[in-house]
Design a protein around this motif. Structure first.
Motif, PDB file in Angstrom:
ATOM      1  N   VAL A 109      53.083  23.723  20.850  1.00 19.36           N
ATOM      2  CA  VAL A 109      52.756  23.493  22.251  1.00 19.36           C
ATOM      3  C   VAL A 109      51.734  24.534  22.681  1.00 19.36           C
ATOM      4  N   GLU A 110      50.641  24.076  23.305  1.00 22.74           N
ATOM      5  CA  GLU A 110      49.609  25.000  23.797  1.00 22.74           C
ATOM      6  C   GLU A 110      49.663  25.053  25.316  1.00 22.74           C
ATOM      7  N   VAL A 111      49.687  26.279  25.850  1.00 24.51           N
ATOM      8  CA  VAL A 111      49.732  26.497  27.291  1.00 24.51           C
ATOM      9  C   VAL A 111      48.472  27.239  27.703  1.00 24.51           C
ATOM     10  N   ASN A 112      47.720  26.667  28.656  1.00 28.85           N
ATOM     11  CA  ASN A 112      46.498  27.284  29.161  1.00 28.85           C
ATOM     12  C   ASN A 112      46.697  27.698  30.621  1.00 28.85           C
ATOM     13  N   LEU A 113      46.383  28.952  30.902  1.00 27.77           N
ATOM     14  CA  LEU A 113      46.456  29.470  32.266  1.00 27.77           C
ATOM     15  C   LEU A 113      45.097  30.024  32.671  1.00 27.77           C
ATOM     16  N   ASP A 114      44.044  29.285  32.390  1.00 29.36           N
ATOM     17  CA  ASP A 114      42.688  29.734  32.707  1.00 29.36           C
ATOM     18  C   ASP A 114      42.542  29.920  34.210  1.00 29.36           C
ATOM     19  N   GLY A 115      41.918  31.038  34.585  1.00 25.76           N
ATOM     20  CA  GLY A 115      41.676  31.295  36.002  1.00 25.76           C
ATOM     21  C   GLY A 115      42.810  32.013  36.704  1.00 25.76           C
ATOM     22  N   LEU A 116      43.812  32.486  35.943  1.00 26.69           N
ATOM     23  CA  LEU A 116      44.928  33.209  36.540  1.00 26.69           C
ATOM     24  C   LEU A 116      44.435  34.528  37.140  1.00 26.69           C
ATOM     25  N   THR A 117      44.857  34.826  38.350  1.00 24.33           N
ATOM     26  CA  THR A 117      44.468  36.068  39.032  1.00 24.33           C
ATOM     27  C   THR A 117      45.704  36.924  39.277  1.00 24.33           C
ATOM     28  N   THR A 118      45.614  38.190  38.939  1.00 23.30           N
ATOM     29  CA  THR A 118      46.713  39.111  39.162  1.00 23.30           C
ATOM     30  C   THR A 118      46.165  40.394  39.768  1.00 23.30           C
ATOM     31  N   ASP A 119      46.944  40.998  40.654  1.00 24.70           N
ATOM     32  CA  ASP A 119      46.481  42.244  41.266  1.00 24.70           C
ATOM     33  C   ASP A 119      47.009  43.466  40.538  1.00 24.70           C
ATOM     34  N   GLY A 120      47.941  43.269  39.613  1.00 25.35           N
ATOM     35  CA  GLY A 120      48.422  44.395  38.832  1.00 25.35           C
ATOM     36  C   GLY A 120      49.217  45.406  39.635  1.00 25.35           C
ATOM     37  N   GLY A 121      49.479  45.122  40.891  1.00 29.79           N
ATOM     38  CA  GLY A 121      50.272  46.033  41.696  1.00 29.79           C
ATOM     39  C   GLY A 121      49.485  47.171  42.319  1.00 29.79           C
ATOM     40  N   ASN A 122      48.178  47.207  42.101  1.00 28.35           N
ATOM     41  CA  ASN A 122      47.389  48.307  42.659  1.00 28.35           C
ATOM     42  C   ASN A 122      46.373  47.829  43.689  1.00 28.35           C
ATOM     43  N   GLY A 123      46.502  46.575  44.092  1.00 31.35           N
ATOM     44  CA  GLY A 123      45.611  46.073  45.132  1.00 31.35           C
ATOM     45  C   GLY A 123      44.240  45.672  44.662  1.00 31.35           C
ATOM     46  N   GLN A 124      43.945  45.800  43.372  1.00 31.48           N
ATOM     47  CA  GLN A 124      42.648  45.420  42.818  1.00 31.48           C
ATOM     48  C   GLN A 124      42.834  44.167  41.960  1.00 31.48           C
ATOM     49  N   PRO A 125      42.580  43.002  42.517  1.00 25.30           N
ATOM     50  CA  PRO A 125      42.821  41.777  41.740  1.00 25.30           C
ATOM     51  C   PRO A 125      41.846  41.652  40.573  1.00 25.30           C
ATOM     52  N   ILE A 126      42.313  41.009  39.528  1.00 23.41           N
ATOM     53  CA  ILE A 126      41.470  40.725  38.370  1.00 23.41           C
ATOM     54  C   ILE A 126      41.741  39.286  37.953  1.00 23.41           C
ATOM     55  N   ARG A 127      40.704  38.608  37.602  1.00 27.82           N
ATOM     56  CA  ARG A 127      40.807  37.197  37.202  1.00 27.82           C
ATOM     57  C   ARG A 127      40.693  37.100  35.694  1.00 27.82           C
TER      58      ARG A 127
END
Length: 307
Positions: free
Chosen positions: A144-162
């Motif tokens: 099974v292949e799972v793609n989460l392209d474009g996921l954005t996370t802030d990492g808990g420091n307020g600086q989001p990364i895509r």
């Protein structure tokens, strides 16, 4: 016997072509009264055919004049053709039904992943292998292949990364008894962050780009731009921390910028992003800077897919 009858019988015996005689036109001396012949004849042969004459089922006759093997019935050939057509149609229907079933299962799995992980994007799930229905009945999927392209996370420091790309391939996926959960024996995959997204995380005025590895073999990136009126050119190292965090750290302060501004500069260059939206059991393994961006390998065992 009259003289006329005697004369007629002698003509037949000489290979004539009259009724009741066997003979080939133009060939004398091979007439057999009563044998099947070219011109018809009696159905009760009086004498046997010559020893060198070809045999034809049903009687002695030239090919094409009665007595040859009959052609195969057309009904039998038509029946075989219809059987093949039926098998092809049934096979097509099975494939269509199988694809419909796998598409439905993929959609349901994607919805469960989105709900379980609290995602804002729609995951893409692709179930490999054929036929799917056989795998589903056995409650074990090959891949099974799972793609989460474009996921954005802030990492808990307020600086989001895509994450430009996040793909995981799960192997030997066992489905729970009620089809509400699944666990994979192992998983492999990769994540990718573009330099454009890294630059956006660093903020206005700073560009992040590719740099060759340092002497220790660590992957690096290059910072450049104008910052607080200073020209900035520096290098930073990219690493994976604790299996779920990407860390970008400035190696040393660039020349020409006063030391008192170090904390301000590092506030823009030093970043870390915790990737907390991965399926349970998948960890970040390694990171490498490439000309196109930063690649992160992922892997795991006993990966919990949905729940």
């Amino acid at each position: 016997m009259t003289d006329a009858a005697h004369t007629t019988n002698e003509a037949n015996m000489a290979g004539g072509t009259g009724p009741g005689g066997y003979g080939v036109p133009g060939t004398a001396g091979q007439g057999y009264p009563g044998a099947d012949g070219i011109n018809g004849g009696a159905t009760h042969p009086i004498g046997p055919p010559p020893s060198d004459a070809p045999a034809y089922p049903g009687g002695y006759a030239q090919e094409g004049h009665g007595g040859g093997r009959p052609p195969a019935p057309r009904r039998r050939r038509r029946g075989l053709r219809n059987t093949v057509i039926t098998l092809v149609v049934l096979g097509g229907l099975f494939v269509a039904a199988d694809r419909l079933a796998v598409n439905f299962a993929e959609s349901q799995a994607a919805d469960k992943i989105k709900s379980a992980e609290g995602l804002t994007i729609d995951p893409e799930v692709s179930i490999k292998g054929f036929p799917f229905l056989t795998q589903a009945l056995g409650k074990e999927l090959d891949e099974v292949e799972v793609n989460l392209d474009g996921l954005t996370t802030d990492g808990g420091n307020g600086q989001p990364i895509r994450l430009t790309e996040l793909r995981a391939v799960l192997h030997q996926v066992r489905i729970g008894g009620d089809f509400s959960s699944a666990t994979a024996d192992r998983a492999t995959g990769r994540a990718h962050i573009s330099y454009a997204d890294l630059s956006a995380a660093a903020g206005d005025g700073i560009t992040v780009s590719y740099a060759e590895k340092n002497a220790q073999g660590n992957s690096r990136v290059k910072f450049s731009g104008n910052f607080m009126g200073f020209s900035l050119t520096a290098y930073g190292t990219v690493t994976v921390v604790e299996g779920n965090t990407i860390r970008l750290h400035l190696d040393q302060m660039p020349e020409g910028i006063p030391q008192r501004y170090e904390s301000t500069v590092r506030g823009r260059t030093d970043q870390q992003w915790r990737i907390s939206d991965l399926p349970e059991g998948i960890k970040l393994q390694d990171v490498e800077s490439t000309p196109d961006g930063v690649d992160i390998s992922v892997a795991g065992n006993s990966v919990h897919l949905v729940g």
